[in-house]
Design an enzyme around this catalytic site. Sequence first.
Site, short mmCIF file in Angstrom:
data_model
loop_
_atom_site.label_atom_id
_atom_site.label_comp_id
_atom_site.label_asym_id
_atom_site.label_seq_id
_atom_site.Cartn_x
_atom_site.Cartn_y
_atom_site.Cartn_z
N GLU A 36 55.09 -23.45 -49.57
CA GLU A 36 55.38 -22.01 -49.55
C GLU A 36 54.11 -21.16 -49.57
O GLU A 36 54.11 -20.03 -49.09
CB GLU A 36 56.31 -21.62 -50.70
CG GLU A 36 57.74 -22.13 -50.54
CD GLU A 36 57.95 -23.54 -51.09
OE1 GLU A 36 56.95 -24.23 -51.40
OE2 GLU A 36 59.12 -23.97 -51.21
N LYS A 39 72.33 -16.36 -55.15
CA LYS A 39 73.01 -17.14 -54.12
C LYS A 39 74.39 -16.58 -53.77
O LYS A 39 74.78 -16.54 -52.60
CB LYS A 39 73.13 -18.59 -54.58
CG LYS A 39 73.65 -19.51 -53.48
CD LYS A 39 73.46 -20.98 -53.82
CE LYS A 39 73.95 -21.82 -52.63
NZ LYS A 39 73.79 -23.25 -52.90
N PHE A 55 69.39 -24.65 -63.21
CA PHE A 55 68.53 -25.44 -62.34
C PHE A 55 67.77 -24.55 -61.35
O PHE A 55 68.36 -23.74 -60.67
CB PHE A 55 69.35 -26.49 -61.59
CG PHE A 55 68.51 -27.33 -60.65
CD1 PHE A 55 67.48 -28.13 -61.15
CD2 PHE A 55 68.72 -27.29 -59.28
CE1 PHE A 55 66.69 -28.88 -60.28
CE2 PHE A 55 67.93 -28.04 -58.42
CZ PHE A 55 66.92 -28.83 -58.93
N GLN A 56 66.47 -24.71 -61.30
CA GLN A 56 65.57 -23.95 -60.42
C GLN A 56 65.66 -22.44 -60.63
O GLN A 56 65.56 -21.67 -59.68
CB GLN A 56 65.81 -24.32 -58.95
CG GLN A 56 65.47 -25.78 -58.68
CD GLN A 56 65.29 -26.11 -57.22
OE1 GLN A 56 65.98 -25.57 -56.37
NE2 GLN A 56 64.36 -27.03 -56.93
N MET A 104 29.61 -22.69 -52.67
CA MET A 104 29.34 -21.43 -53.36
C MET A 104 29.20 -21.66 -54.87
O MET A 104 28.38 -21.05 -55.53
CB MET A 104 30.44 -20.41 -53.06
CG MET A 104 30.12 -19.02 -53.53
SD MET A 104 28.57 -18.40 -52.86
CE MET A 104 29.14 -17.46 -51.45
C1 LIG Z 1 42.03 -21.29 -55.09
C2 LIG Z 1 40.61 -21.13 -55.50
N1 LIG Z 1 40.08 -21.94 -56.45
C3 LIG Z 1 38.79 -21.80 -56.80
C4 LIG Z 1 37.99 -20.87 -56.22
C5 LIG Z 1 36.52 -20.73 -56.66
N2 LIG Z 1 35.62 -21.03 -55.53
C6 LIG Z 1 35.05 -20.06 -54.78
S1 LIG Z 1 34.12 -20.67 -53.54
C7 LIG Z 1 34.44 -22.26 -53.99
C8 LIG Z 1 33.88 -23.41 -53.20
C9 LIG Z 1 34.49 -23.52 -51.88
O1 LIG Z 1 34.08 -24.72 -51.27
P1 LIG Z 1 34.19 -24.90 -49.71
O2 LIG Z 1 35.52 -24.53 -49.23
O3 LIG Z 1 33.72 -26.27 -49.36
O4 LIG Z 1 33.19 -23.80 -49.15
P2 LIG Z 1 31.59 -23.75 -49.21
O5 LIG Z 1 31.22 -22.78 -50.28
O6 LIG Z 1 31.10 -25.12 -49.50
O7 LIG Z 1 31.20 -23.27 -47.87
C10 LIG Z 1 35.27 -22.29 -55.11
C11 LIG Z 1 35.70 -23.52 -55.79
C12 LIG Z 1 38.59 -20.03 -55.25
N3 LIG Z 1 37.91 -19.05 -54.66
N4 LIG Z 1 39.88 -20.20 -54.88
#
Ligand SMILES: Cc1ncc(C[n+]2csc(CCOP(=O)(O)OP(=O)(O)O)c2C)c(N)n1
Lengths: 578, 162
Positions: free
Chosen positions: A50, A162, A112-113, A484
């Site tokens: 979803e 529902k 349920f749900q 990042m």
């Molecule tokens: C759902 C979610 N969880 C955690 C984060 C924190 N976060 C921001 S950037 C990042 C790393 C992303 O890694 P990747 O997709 O490999 O991108 P890169 O920075 O390596 O280009 C994380 C964990 C987020 N933004 N969204």
Amino acid sequence: MKLSGGDMLLRALREEGVKFIFGYPGGAALHIYDAIFRQKKIEHILVRHEQGATHAADGYARATGKPGVVFVTSGPGATNAITGLATAFMDSIPLVVISGQVASHLIGTDSFQETDMMGVSRPIVKHSYLVQKTEDIPAIISEAFHVATTGRPGPVVIDIPKDITAPENKFEYKKPVKVNLRSYQPKIHPHPGQIKKAAKAILSSERPVIYAGGGAIISNASKQLKALNKILNIPVTNTLMGLGSYPAKDKHFMGMLGMHGTYQANMAMHKADLILAIGARFDDRITNTPSKFAPDARIIHIDVDPASISKIINADIPIVGQVKESLDALIKEIKRSKIKIDSEAIGKWNKQITEWTQLHGLDHEMYLKKSKSKMIKPQEVVQQIYQATKGDAYVTSDVGQHQMFAAQYYHFNKPRRWINSGGLGTMGFGLPAAMGVKLAFPKKEVVCITGEGSIQMCIQELSTCLQYGLPVKIININNQALGMVRQWQDMQYSGRYAASTYEESLPDFVKLAEAYGHKGFKVTQRNKLGPTLEKVFRMKDKLVFVDVYVDQSEHVYPMLVAPNGSMEDMWLSKGKKA
Amino acid sequence: MKRVLAMLVENKPGALARVVGLFHQRGYNIESLNVAPVDDGSYSRLTVSTRGTESAVEQIMKQINKLIDIIKVADLTEGEHHELELALIKLGKIKDLKSIKKKIKPLNGKVIKNDSSSCVLSVTGTSIDINNLIKSLKRNKIIETVRSGSIGLHESNKTLTI
Ligand SMILES: Cc1ncc(C[n+]2csc(CCOP(=O)(O)OP(=O)(O)O)c2C)c(N)n1
Ligand SMILES: [Mg+2]
């Protein structure tokens, strides 16, 4: 003719012009799904999770400007939609999310749900409805679309027990009259007195900057923005959400501002004597320390949402109204005004911007031509994508370094081309969003620039892409790390990489793509990158997953110095401050 | 600074939760809250007492206004207004009814019930008046107190109506 609740729902959606529903069935939604089966006008796209449905509808909405529609079932279906609702809410994207609910007599019994969707979603929706009578469905749908799409747009939830959609309970379908809510009258036209004041302030300024955000795109005000600056000839910057609202190729465009904005854009903001904020909300990723923000600037703030004005930075001249209508009025007023802008001062200011650009602006040649590096740099991947797509693709992205590189190095000349989760920063957004865009514009090139971390958060949608024939191109900028996070760990935690690497556990993305019935390529050598991308973008009717291994040590720069920095405090490269 | 906000809210399911939730989400406290349907019953009037700087209150009012079910909102403390609160106070057995009656008289006080075990008073006044009264009753045994929270409206010619 009498209709069941399910049929009423589908008919009401059709009357709103809905073409696609993104969704996933389940017990509480089955009457509704049966009604989908009984009609042909609206196509239902079965996602694999979803979250994917909400992001796909969101991508569709961002690219088209029309509301995205989602169906989910109660309980886990509803809670899985929460991340997508929050993503859309933060970026003011119109969605109508319809959730099945347990039957009315079971509500409140932990059946349920059963999840209190109204309660769970309350802080991340613009509004929500619990349908209590089948006859109300047409009116609620039309009100929901009205609320979602007008004023400052946003997601709306409609929770339907529902029994309300049961096939045996039929009622007369009453076409709703035009929606008019006494409690909701969003302002469209700006106050003429404020427009006069703004025009005067702009025309008497010497170091003005236009700072335009997502509101300029939502309000379809690109034409006005260009027209305004045709008269003014002053520097323009866009927020991450505003990219494309002003053409990147224009000589007055300074690039993005903020956390990873360009040197010249951030400097211009800091030194400006006037900031014209247009549909932007002074997010903390823009202003850095608010008390140090643009010390010499008077602020004009145009926004449809009065609550965004003077929330973070006090506005000297607040203008409440739609961006488009406000700019129309401003242009008229400026043309009429007897005051003329001091073109000498503006010339000097523009020269200053050029000097800043030459001094520390992004080097768009460095990676592409000059680099002697054997390893592929992530920036170059984006530049090569730009070349291969002639700068005319719809680009969706995820969150991380790759997202910032995409924002910096793919130059957006048109609005609604850059589709990313700016406010919430939702990893997993890119692929499902690309599906929504591709459904809306099947003939256009749609690229998802992602990272190996983010893509794995909604990778299951590769299956959806096969089912509905959605040949998007996925470019995975694979730095084998949560890049990042790693960058912050480098800069603030002495390189202690807590939980930001995968220790040889990454999947073989080529095989993965193939397992889902698509095509995959892996690129590790610099000289193979360009040719591979050229080939990939010629494969028009295939979804292609390109796994590009890049230099893991690369950081995104510039970067605002935090905490306690101003906008002129920037890191320009490793260990080097402006 | 204490603020008294008045709002007109559509009488729809969940509307009150949206208002209360908003205060919490945005980091504001509700000191007291009073709500009841008014006029034709299609909407309710809320009075919320809160504390905050001028800019904080301006921001919370804008956010409240953004709620789709909110018809109008006003900061009563901005100008002249009437503010009143009702309190019921249950005291333990009292010795000197006369002095109690004297204390509550300025607050339109009534002795609702008085028997050998307890005494129930009703008073109306500003929140400060009621605070002071409660302080002055300290020597008696206060068993239970209930307060309605402030309700308020503007001075004569200003209104908050539909
Ligand atoms: C759902 C979610 N969880 C955690 C984060 C924190 N976060 C921001 S950037 C990042 C790393 C992303 O890694 P990747 O997709 O490999 O991108 P890169 O920075 O390596 O280009 C994380 C964990 C987020 N933004 N969204
Ligand atoms: Mg990565």
